[in-house]
Motif scaffolding. Structure first.
Motif, PDB file in Angstrom:
ATOM      1  N   LEU A 156       0.839  -1.193   0.000  1.00 56.96           N
ATOM      2  CA  LEU A 156       0.000   0.000   0.000  1.00 56.96           C
ATOM      3  C   LEU A 156       0.876   1.245   0.000  1.00 56.96           C
ATOM      4  O   LEU A 156       2.055   1.195   0.342  1.00 56.96           O
ATOM      5  CB  LEU A 156      -0.901   0.016   1.240  1.00 56.96           C
ATOM      6  N   HIS A 157       0.291   2.380  -0.371  1.00 57.35           N
ATOM      7  CA  HIS A 157       1.019   3.641  -0.273  1.00 57.35           C
ATOM      8  C   HIS A 157       1.375   3.908   1.185  1.00 57.35           C
ATOM      9  O   HIS A 157       0.604   3.589   2.094  1.00 57.35           O
ATOM     10  CB  HIS A 157       0.171   4.789  -0.821  1.00 57.35           C
ATOM     11  N   SER A 158       2.513   4.532   1.401  1.00 60.14           N
ATOM     12  CA  SER A 158       2.994   4.757   2.764  1.00 60.14           C
ATOM     13  C   SER A 158       2.026   5.581   3.600  1.00 60.14           C
ATOM     14  O   SER A 158       1.918   5.377   4.810  1.00 60.14           O
ATOM     15  CB  SER A 158       4.359   5.451   2.722  1.00 60.14           C
ATOM     16  N   TYR A 159       1.279   6.507   2.954  1.00 56.23           N
ATOM     17  CA  TYR A 159       0.365   7.334   3.743  1.00 56.23           C
ATOM     18  C   TYR A 159      -0.853   6.564   4.231  1.00 56.23           C
ATOM     19  O   TYR A 159      -1.618   7.070   5.041  1.00 56.23           O
ATOM     20  CB  TYR A 159      -0.057   8.591   2.964  1.00 56.23           C
ATOM     21  N   HIS A 160      -1.052   5.348   3.709  1.00 55.26           N
ATOM     22  CA  HIS A 160      -2.124   4.494   4.236  1.00 55.26           C
ATOM     23  C   HIS A 160      -1.687   3.753   5.501  1.00 55.26           C
ATOM     24  O   HIS A 160      -2.515   3.115   6.162  1.00 55.26           O
ATOM     25  CB  HIS A 160      -2.561   3.465   3.189  1.00 55.26           C
ATOM     26  N   LEU A 161      -0.405   3.800   5.808  1.00 56.89           N
ATOM     27  CA  LEU A 161       0.134   3.024   6.925  1.00 56.89           C
ATOM     28  C   LEU A 161       0.693   3.887   8.051  1.00 56.89           C
ATOM     29  O   LEU A 161       1.164   3.353   9.057  1.00 56.89           O
ATOM     30  CB  LEU A 161       1.255   2.107   6.415  1.00 56.89           C
ATOM     31  N   VAL A 162       0.629   5.202   7.887  1.00 59.65           N
ATOM     32  CA  VAL A 162       1.284   6.112   8.828  1.00 59.65           C
ATOM     33  C   VAL A 162       0.878   5.857  10.272  1.00 59.65           C
ATOM     34  O   VAL A 162       1.715   5.804  11.175  1.00 59.65           O
ATOM     35  CB  VAL A 162       0.979   7.577   8.450  1.00 59.65           C
ATOM     36  N   ASN A 163      -0.404   5.672  10.528  1.00 61.83           N
ATOM     37  CA  ASN A 163      -0.904   5.543  11.898  1.00 61.83           C
ATOM     38  C   ASN A 163      -1.305   4.113  12.270  1.00 61.83           C
ATOM     39  O   ASN A 163      -1.953   3.906  13.303  1.00 61.83           O
ATOM     40  CB  ASN A 163      -2.117   6.467  12.101  1.00 61.83           C
ATOM     41  N   VAL A 164      -0.941   3.149  11.437  1.00 63.33           N
ATOM     42  CA  VAL A 164      -1.310   1.759  11.707  1.00 63.33           C
ATOM     43  C   VAL A 164      -0.337   1.154  12.716  1.00 63.33           C
ATOM     44  O   VAL A 164       0.886   1.191  12.516  1.00 63.33           O
ATOM     45  CB  VAL A 164      -1.307   0.924  10.415  1.00 63.33           C
ATOM     46  N   ALA A 165      -0.870   0.593  13.800  1.00 65.43           N
ATOM     47  CA  ALA A 165      -0.023  -0.066  14.789  1.00 65.43           C
ATOM     48  C   ALA A 165       0.565  -1.342  14.189  1.00 65.43           C
ATOM     49  O   ALA A 165      -0.132  -2.065  13.459  1.00 65.43           O
ATOM     50  CB  ALA A 165      -0.840  -0.396  16.029  1.00 65.43           C
ATOM     51  N   PRO A 166       1.832  -1.632  14.464  1.00 70.06           N
ATOM     52  CA  PRO A 166       2.474  -2.824  13.885  1.00 70.06           C
ATOM     53  C   PRO A 166       1.687  -4.109  14.117  1.00 70.06           C
ATOM     54  O   PRO A 166       1.662  -4.989  13.250  1.00 70.06           O
ATOM     55  CB  PRO A 166       3.832  -2.868  14.590  1.00 70.06           C
ATOM     56  N   GLU A 167       1.050  -4.230  15.297  1.00 67.87           N
ATOM     57  CA  GLU A 167       0.309  -5.458  15.576  1.00 67.87           C
ATOM     58  C   GLU A 167      -0.934  -5.603  14.704  1.00 67.87           C
ATOM     59  O   GLU A 167      -1.546  -6.673  14.648  1.00 67.87           O
ATOM     60  CB  GLU A 167      -0.083  -5.519  17.060  1.00 67.87           C
ATOM     61  N   ASN A 168      -1.330  -4.526  14.015  1.00 64.05           N
ATOM     62  CA  ASN A 168      -2.511  -4.575  13.143  1.00 64.05           C
ATOM     63  C   ASN A 168      -2.153  -4.758  11.674  1.00 64.05           C
ATOM     64  O   ASN A 168      -3.042  -4.791  10.821  1.00 64.05           O
ATOM     65  CB  ASN A 168      -3.334  -3.288  13.301  1.00 64.05           C
TER      66      ASN A 168
END
Length: 238
Positions: A156-168
């Motif tokens: 995914l684009h990096s801005y879709h992952l900015v606030n995603v916790a690693p465990e998710n």
């Protein structure tokens, strides 16, 4: 300009273009701004009806497209509304073409047109359609299955992952992968339905059902993808 603002402006401009074409067809009853193979077999008396129904669908598509990426500060759920409107508009537009034209693609020979050139046109469009369907599967279904299997959403684009916790990450990857798979399969099914429906006029009912079901599946897959990003990332663009 950040990614969300850029996406908002792009979707808004495309939506305005599509919506304006729809309004033009609604007001004038002129369907000739569409590709000729969408109205080649439509009786002249039914052309205004084709224009107005297709125009209404294009107007709905335009509104949906404009809402796909909300401006900063607007509710993220507008993306979901936008997808729903986009899919509804596509179903209305394609349904109108198949109803009044007999199929999504028609190649009605006129005057001195030879059967050979008509057959060549059909073959060319179907060949291109098959290529497009294969490409759709290659760029959606295959990456979707790989994302589910790996549990890695880094495609995914990096801005879709900015606030995603690693465990998710794994859960997001599964949702995104499933959505991509359903979306790609639906798009491919719609294309196949349109191609098979062009072989006969009027198009067989099962090809119309395949097109509608594929379009709905495409919309559902896209909705699930965006909803998962909003859920795990907090917003669509981070």
């Amino acid at each position: 300009m950040d990614a969300q603002t850029g996406g908002f402006i792009t979707c808004l401009l495309v939506g305005l273009l599509v919506g304006t074409c729809g309004v033009y067809m609604l007001v004038t009853g002129n369907a000739r701004i569409m590709h000729s193979y969408h109205y080649a077999a439509t009786p002249p008396v039914k052309m205004p009806s084709l224009a107005r129904w297709s125009g209404a669908g294009m107007l709905v598509c335009g509104i949906g497209c404009a809402l796909l990426v909300p401006a900063t500060g607007m509710p993220e759920w507008l993306s979901i509304v936008g997808i729903a409107l986009l899919v509804a508009g596509l179903v209305l537009t394609f349904g109108a073409i198949m109803h009044f034209n007999g199929s999504l693609f028609s190649f009605a020979g006129a005057g001195g047109d030879s059967r050979e050139s008509e057959g060549s046109s059909r073959t060319l469009v179907r060949g291109l359609g098959v290529v497009v369907a294969v490409i759709c599967c290659a760029v959606t279904v295959v990456p979707g299955v790989l994302m589910i299997a790996s549990g890695d959403p880094s495609a995914l684009h990096s801005y879709h992952l900015v606030n995603v916790a690693p465990e998710n990450y794994a859960a997001l990857a599964r949702w995104e992968g499933a959505g991509m798979t359903v979306m790609g399969a639906g798009l491919a099914a719609s294309i196949v339905g349109a191609l098979l429906g062009s072989r006969r006029r009027p198009a067989p009912r099962w090809t119309k059902v395949l097109m509608v079901a594929g379009t709905v599946a495409f919309g559902c897959g896209l909705v699930s993808m965006l909803a998962a990003i909003i859920h795990f990332n907090g917003s669509l663009m981070g």
